[in-house]
Design a protein around this motif. Structure first.
Motif, PDB file in Angstrom:
ATOM      1  N   SER A  93       0.834  -1.195   0.000  1.00 39.54           N
ATOM      2  CA  SER A  93       0.000   0.000   0.000  1.00 39.54           C
ATOM      3  C   SER A  93       0.874   1.252   0.000  1.00 39.54           C
ATOM      4  CB  SER A  93      -0.888  -0.007   1.239  1.00 39.54           C
ATOM      5  OG  SER A  93      -0.076   0.027   2.398  1.00 39.54           O
ATOM      6  N   ASP A  94       0.221   2.391  -0.138  1.00 39.82           N
ATOM      7  CA  ASP A  94       0.867   3.692  -0.014  1.00 39.82           C
ATOM      8  C   ASP A  94       2.038   3.883  -0.971  1.00 39.82           C
ATOM      9  OD1 ASP A  94       2.552   5.621   2.501  1.00 39.82           O
ATOM     10  OD2 ASP A  94       1.132   6.263   0.988  1.00 39.82           O
ATOM     11  N   LYS A  95       1.839   3.521  -2.209  1.00 39.51           N
ATOM     12  CA  LYS A  95       2.841   3.770  -3.251  1.00 39.51           C
ATOM     13  C   LYS A  95       4.221   3.220  -2.897  1.00 39.51           C
ATOM     14  CE  LYS A  95       0.448   7.750  -5.089  1.00 39.51           C
ATOM     15  NZ  LYS A  95       0.533   9.144  -5.479  1.00 39.51           N
ATOM     16  N   ALA A  96       4.247   2.014  -2.397  1.00 35.07           N
ATOM     17  CA  ALA A  96       5.505   1.305  -2.129  1.00 35.07           C
ATOM     18  C   ALA A  96       6.399   2.042  -1.137  1.00 35.07           C
ATOM     19  CB  ALA A  96       6.253   1.011  -3.420  1.00 35.07           C
ATOM     20  N   THR A  97       5.829   2.496  -0.051  1.00 34.25           N
ATOM     21  CA  THR A  97       6.612   3.117   1.007  1.00 34.25           C
ATOM     22  C   THR A  97       6.692   2.140   2.171  1.00 34.25           C
ATOM     23  OG1 THR A  97       5.863   5.303   0.351  1.00 34.25           O
ATOM     24  CG2 THR A  97       6.794   5.090   2.550  1.00 34.25           C
ATOM     25  N   PRO A  98       7.861   1.598   2.448  1.00 31.30           N
ATOM     26  CA  PRO A  98       7.951   0.584   3.495  1.00 31.30           C
ATOM     27  C   PRO A  98       7.890   1.183   4.894  1.00 31.30           C
ATOM     28  CG  PRO A  98      10.117   1.079   2.680  1.00 31.30           C
ATOM     29  CD  PRO A  98       9.147   1.868   1.838  1.00 31.30           C
ATOM     30  N   LEU A  99       7.340   0.404   5.808  1.00 31.40           N
ATOM     31  CA  LEU A  99       7.401   0.742   7.218  1.00 31.40           C
ATOM     32  C   LEU A  99       8.645   0.089   7.776  1.00 31.40           C
ATOM     33  CD1 LEU A  99       3.690   0.017   8.178  1.00 31.40           C
ATOM     34  CD2 LEU A  99       4.724   2.232   7.678  1.00 31.40           C
ATOM     35  N   LYS A 100       9.406   0.824   8.532  1.00 26.58           N
ATOM     36  CA  LYS A 100      10.635   0.269   9.099  1.00 26.58           C
ATOM     37  C   LYS A 100      10.282  -0.701  10.214  1.00 26.58           C
ATOM     38  CE  LYS A 100      14.927   1.340  11.326  1.00 26.58           C
ATOM     39  NZ  LYS A 100      15.723   2.301  12.043  1.00 26.58           N
ATOM     40  N   ALA A 101      10.769  -1.916  10.085  1.00 25.47           N
ATOM     41  CA  ALA A 101      10.593  -2.912  11.133  1.00 25.47           C
ATOM     42  C   ALA A 101      11.624  -2.648  12.222  1.00 25.47           C
ATOM     43  CB  ALA A 101      10.780  -4.311  10.552  1.00 25.47           C
ATOM     44  N   PRO A 102      11.302  -2.975  13.479  1.00 20.25           N
ATOM     45  CA  PRO A 102      12.298  -2.780  14.544  1.00 20.25           C
ATOM     46  C   PRO A 102      13.576  -3.546  14.236  1.00 20.25           C
ATOM     47  CG  PRO A 102      10.145  -3.326  15.454  1.00 20.25           C
ATOM     48  CD  PRO A 102      10.054  -3.509  13.960  1.00 20.25           C
ATOM     49  N   GLY A 103      14.701  -2.880  14.385  1.00 19.36           N
ATOM     50  CA  GLY A 103      15.981  -3.537  14.157  1.00 19.36           C
ATOM     51  C   GLY A 103      16.383  -3.648  12.704  1.00 19.36           C
ATOM     52  N   GLN A 104      15.678  -2.958  11.800  1.00 20.88           N
ATOM     53  CA  GLN A 104      16.028  -3.007  10.388  1.00 20.88           C
ATOM     54  C   GLN A 104      16.159  -1.608   9.822  1.00 20.88           C
ATOM     55  OE1 GLN A 104      13.074  -5.381   8.300  1.00 20.88           O
ATOM     56  NE2 GLN A 104      14.567  -6.999   8.098  1.00 20.88           N
ATOM     57  N   THR A 105      16.994  -1.495   8.813  1.00 21.78           N
ATOM     58  CA  THR A 105      17.089  -0.281   8.019  1.00 21.78           C
ATOM     59  C   THR A 105      16.631  -0.640   6.615  1.00 21.78           C
ATOM     60  OG1 THR A 105      18.957   0.517   9.310  1.00 21.78           O
ATOM     61  CG2 THR A 105      18.662   1.464   7.111  1.00 21.78           C
ATOM     62  N   VAL A 106      15.699   0.116   6.072  1.00 27.49           N
ATOM     63  CA  VAL A 106      15.189  -0.144   4.728  1.00 27.49           C
ATOM     64  C   VAL A 106      15.607   1.019   3.833  1.00 27.49           C
ATOM     65  CG1 VAL A 106      13.149  -0.530   3.308  1.00 27.49           C
ATOM     66  CG2 VAL A 106      13.228  -1.430   5.645  1.00 27.49           C
ATOM     67  N   LEU A 107      16.275   0.688   2.749  1.00 27.28           N
ATOM     68  CA  LEU A 107      16.717   1.684   1.776  1.00 27.28           C
ATOM     69  C   LEU A 107      15.898   1.548   0.505  1.00 27.28           C
ATOM     70  CD1 LEU A 107      20.560   1.181   2.175  1.00 27.28           C
ATOM     71  CD2 LEU A 107      19.161   2.961   3.213  1.00 27.28           C
ATOM     72  N   ARG A 108      15.552   2.668  -0.098  1.00 25.00           N
ATOM     73  CA  ARG A 108      14.794   2.661  -1.348  1.00 25.00           C
ATOM     74  C   ARG A 108      15.633   3.329  -2.426  1.00 25.00           C
ATOM     75  NH1 ARG A 108       9.192   5.744  -1.658  1.00 25.00           N
ATOM     76  NH2 ARG A 108      10.541   7.554  -1.812  1.00 25.00           N
ATOM     77  N   PHE A 109      15.804   2.612  -3.545  1.00 25.01           N
ATOM     78  CA  PHE A 109      16.551   3.127  -4.688  1.00 25.01           C
ATOM     79  C   PHE A 109      15.591   3.309  -5.851  1.00 25.01           C
ATOM     80  CE2 PHE A 109      19.466   0.716  -2.091  1.00 25.01           C
ATOM     81  CZ  PHE A 109      20.546   1.567  -1.979  1.00 25.01           C
ATOM     82  N   SER A 110      15.554   4.507  -6.385  1.00 24.51           N
ATOM     83  CA  SER A 110      14.701   4.784  -7.528  1.00 24.51           C
ATOM     84  C   SER A 110      15.403   4.312  -8.800  1.00 24.51           C
ATOM     85  CB  SER A 110      14.421   6.285  -7.599  1.00 24.51           C
ATOM     86  OG  SER A 110      13.537   6.562  -8.644  1.00 24.51           O
ATOM     87  N   LEU A 111      14.682   3.603  -9.641  1.00 21.59           N
ATOM     88  CA  LEU A 111      15.227   3.109 -10.911  1.00 21.59           C
ATOM     89  C   LEU A 111      14.748   4.058 -12.004  1.00 21.59           C
ATOM     90  CD1 LEU A 111      14.319  -0.648 -10.387  1.00 21.59           C
ATOM     91  CD2 LEU A 111      16.450   0.507  -9.800  1.00 21.59           C
TER      92      LEU A 111
END
Length: 106
Positions: A72-90
Motif C-alpha cells: 500500500s501507499d505507493k511502495a513506502t515501506p514501514l521500518k521494522a524494529p531492528g532493520q534499516t530499509v533503503l529505497r533506490f529509484s530506478l
C-alpha cells in the motif's frame, strides 16, 4: 580486497551480464533480488516496476515484516524494529521505472 569481497564483486558483475539477456522482467527481478541477498548485511529485497511488485525475497533468518507494508501507499515501506530499509529509484533523466528496496538488520 578480501576473498569474500572479491566473491561478491564477481557475483554482481556476472549478474550485470545476465540481466542483458533476461527473457522478461520477472526473471530479471528474481535474479537481481536473489543475487543481492548474497551481499553481507542485506536481509531482504523487493523490486517494483511502476506500482507492481515484481519479486521479493528474504534470508531465512531475517524478519521481513516490512515487505507487507509495500502493498500500500505507493511502495513506502514501514521500518521494522531492528532493520534499516533503503529505497533506490530506478530512473533515467526522462523516466522513472520503479524502485528497489533493500533491508538490512541493524
Amino acid at each position: 580486497m578480501t576473498s569474500a569481497e572479491s566473491k561478491i564483486l564477481g557475483k554482481v558483475l556476472s549478474m550485470q551480464s545476465l540481466l542483458h539477456g533476461a527473457p522478461d522482467v520477472k526473471w530479471m527481478g528474481d535474479v537481481l533480488v536473489k543475487t543481492l541477498l548474497d551481499v553481507p548485511g542485506i536481509s531482504s529485497a523487493a523490486l517494483y516496476i511502476g506500482q507492481d511488485l515484481i519479486t521479493h525475497a528474504s534470508n531465512p533468518h531475517s524478519q521481513p515484516s516490512w515487505l507487507a507494508s509495500l502493498e500500500s501507499d505507493k511502495a513506502t515501506p514501514l521500518k521494522a524494529p531492528g532493520q534499516t530499509v533503503l529505497r533506490f529509484s530506478l530512473e533515467t533523466a526522462t523516466n522513472n521505472y520503479g524502485q528497489l528496496f533493500l533491508a538490512s538488520d541493524d
